[in-house]
Design a protein around this motif. Structure first.
Motif, PDB file in Angstrom:
ATOM      1  N   LEU A   6       0.830  -1.200   0.000  1.00 31.42           N
ATOM      2  CA  LEU A   6       0.000   0.000   0.000  1.00 31.42           C
ATOM      3  C   LEU A   6       0.864   1.250   0.000  1.00 31.42           C
ATOM      4  O   LEU A   6       0.549   2.221  -0.680  1.00 31.42           O
ATOM      5  CB  LEU A   6      -0.948  -0.006   1.196  1.00 31.42           C
ATOM      6  N   ASP A  25      -7.525   0.189  -0.744  1.00 30.56           N
ATOM      7  CA  ASP A  25      -7.814  -0.237   0.614  1.00 30.56           C
ATOM      8  C   ASP A  25      -8.117  -1.723   0.462  1.00 30.56           C
ATOM      9  O   ASP A  25      -9.220  -2.099   0.084  1.00 30.56           O
ATOM     10  CB  ASP A  25      -8.993   0.525   1.209  1.00 30.56           C
ATOM     11  N   TYR A  26      -7.112  -2.545   0.694  1.00 26.69           N
ATOM     12  CA  TYR A  26      -7.172  -3.977   0.393  1.00 26.69           C
ATOM     13  C   TYR A  26      -8.400  -4.632   1.019  1.00 26.69           C
ATOM     14  O   TYR A  26      -9.118  -5.375   0.352  1.00 26.69           O
ATOM     15  CB  TYR A  26      -5.868  -4.637   0.868  1.00 26.69           C
ATOM     16  N   CYS A  27      -8.654  -4.346   2.287  1.00 27.11           N
ATOM     17  CA  CYS A  27      -9.782  -4.976   2.970  1.00 27.11           C
ATOM     18  C   CYS A  27     -11.120  -4.514   2.400  1.00 27.11           C
ATOM     19  O   CYS A  27     -12.038  -5.318   2.237  1.00 27.11           O
ATOM     20  CB  CYS A  27      -9.712  -4.717   4.470  1.00 27.11           C
ATOM     21  N   GLU A  28     -11.247  -3.242   2.070  1.00 30.12           N
ATOM     22  CA  GLU A  28     -12.500  -2.763   1.478  1.00 30.12           C
ATOM     23  C   GLU A  28     -12.697  -3.343   0.078  1.00 30.12           C
ATOM     24  O   GLU A  28     -13.821  -3.619  -0.319  1.00 30.12           O
ATOM     25  CB  GLU A  28     -12.548  -1.237   1.463  1.00 30.12           C
ATOM     26  N   GLU A  29     -11.610  -3.532  -0.662  1.00 32.35           N
ATOM     27  CA  GLU A  29     -11.708  -4.160  -1.983  1.00 32.35           C
ATOM     28  C   GLU A  29     -12.204  -5.601  -1.859  1.00 32.35           C
ATOM     29  O   GLU A  29     -13.062  -6.042  -2.633  1.00 32.35           O
ATOM     30  CB  GLU A  29     -10.349  -4.148  -2.691  1.00 32.35           C
ATOM     31  N   CYS A  86      -8.936  -8.514   8.302  1.00 31.84           N
ATOM     32  CA  CYS A  86      -9.765  -7.386   7.856  1.00 31.84           C
ATOM     33  C   CYS A  86     -10.936  -7.141   8.802  1.00 31.84           C
ATOM     34  O   CYS A  86     -11.588  -8.078   9.249  1.00 31.84           O
ATOM     35  CB  CYS A  86     -10.299  -7.649   6.453  1.00 31.84           C
ATOM     36  N   VAL A  88     -13.737  -4.406   8.219  1.00 31.67           N
ATOM     37  CA  VAL A  88     -14.377  -3.289   7.520  1.00 31.67           C
ATOM     38  C   VAL A  88     -15.501  -2.762   8.393  1.00 31.67           C
ATOM     39  O   VAL A  88     -16.289  -3.534   8.935  1.00 31.67           O
ATOM     40  CB  VAL A  88     -14.892  -3.739   6.134  1.00 31.67           C
ATOM     41  N   VAL A  95     -17.559   2.829   0.757  1.00 33.80           N
ATOM     42  CA  VAL A  95     -16.268   2.153   0.705  1.00 33.80           C
ATOM     43  C   VAL A  95     -15.358   2.907  -0.254  1.00 33.80           C
ATOM     44  O   VAL A  95     -15.826   3.626  -1.140  1.00 33.80           O
ATOM     45  CB  VAL A  95     -16.384   0.679   0.243  1.00 33.80           C
ATOM     46  N   SER A  96     -14.065   2.734  -0.077  1.00 37.75           N
ATOM     47  CA  SER A  96     -13.073   3.371  -0.943  1.00 37.75           C
ATOM     48  C   SER A  96     -12.737   2.446  -2.106  1.00 37.75           C
ATOM     49  O   SER A  96     -11.692   1.811  -2.130  1.00 37.75           O
ATOM     50  CB  SER A  96     -11.802   3.685  -0.142  1.00 37.75           C
TER      51      SER A  96
END
Length: 190
Positions: A6, A25-29, A86, A88, A95-96
Motif C-alpha cells: 500500500l 484499501d485492500y480490505c474494502e476491496e 480485515c 471493515v 467504501v473506498s
C-alpha cells in the motif's frame, strides 16, 4: 497485513501519476468483491454499509446460493480477509473503491493484488475495457493515448483489470486483453 504494497502504491500514485495516491484499501476491496457476488445472487443486506453500497432493491433474502465459480471466488476472498485480519466498518456509509458504480456493472469482479504497476502515458491506440473476461463481455469504455493505466489487481484468463486515469483521477475501469511493454507506454512503473 500488507502495509508495504500500500505504501508502494501511494508512492507510485504521488510520484509517477502526479495526482492523489490511488492505493487500494485492500480490505474494502475484498469486502466489495465478496458482497458484490452476494448482491448479484439477491442477498438482502442488513448492515448500513451493505445497504448504502448495494441497496436491497430486488433482493430475495439472506439465504442465497452462489454459482460454483462465484462460491469459489468468495471462498478465496474470505480466506484473504481472514489472513489480513480485515475489519471493515459496516456501520459506515461508503467504501473506498474506485468507480464503485461502474464496478457494479462488471460480470467478473477483480481480485486485488499485493503488487501494482502502471503504464504512464498509454500510447498503444484505442483500448477497449470490458465488463468481464471474454469476448462476449459488454464494453465499459474506450481509453485513448495519453491516459495512465493503473494495474492493482490480479490478471485472470489472459485479461488485466485496468483503472484508466487522467490527471490523477480514475475515469474508467474494466478488463482488457493486453500485454504492456516499453512500446505501449511512455514509462512503466512498479
Amino acid at each position: 497485513m500488507r502495509p508495504a504494497p500500500l505504501l508502494r502504491a501511494a508512492a507510485l500514485g504521488a510520484l509517477c501519476l502526479g495526482g492523489p495516491a490511488m492505493a487500494l484499501d485492500y480490505c474494502e476491496e475484498l469486502w466489495f468483491a465478496r458482497n458484490m457476488a452476494f448482491h448479484k445472487a439477491g442477498y438482502c443486506f442488513g448492515s448500513n454499509l451493505g445497504q448504502a453500497v448495494f441497496g436491497n432493491f430486488g433482493c430475495v433474502g439472506k439465504d442465497v446460493t452462489l454459482a460454483p465459480r462465484q462460491a469459489a471466488f468468495v471462498a478465496r476472498l474470505r480466506a484473504s480477509e481472514a489472513e489480513e485480519g480485515c475489519r471493515v466498518d459496516t456501520s459506515a456509509g461508503r467504501v473506498s473503491v474506485s468507480l464503485s458504480e461502474a464496478r457494479k456493472r462488471l460480470t467478473d469482479q477483480p481480485f486485488p493484488s499485493i503488487y501494482e504497476s502502471a503504464c504512464i502515458g498509454w500510447r498503444g491506440g484505442p483500448l477497449s475495457l470490458f465488463a468481464g473476461r471474454g469476448q462476449d463481455a459488454a464494453k465499459m469504455a474506450t481509453v485513448f493515448d495519453g491516459v495512465d493505466l493503473l494495474l492493482q489487481y490480479e490478471d485472470a484468463d489472459g485479461y488485466s483489470f485496468v483503472e484508466a486515469m487522467t490527471e490523477g483521477e480514475v475515469v474508467a475501469v474494466g478488463w482488457a486483453a493486453i500485454r504492456f511493454d516499453a512500446a505501449s507506454c511512455e514509462m512503466m512503473a512498479g
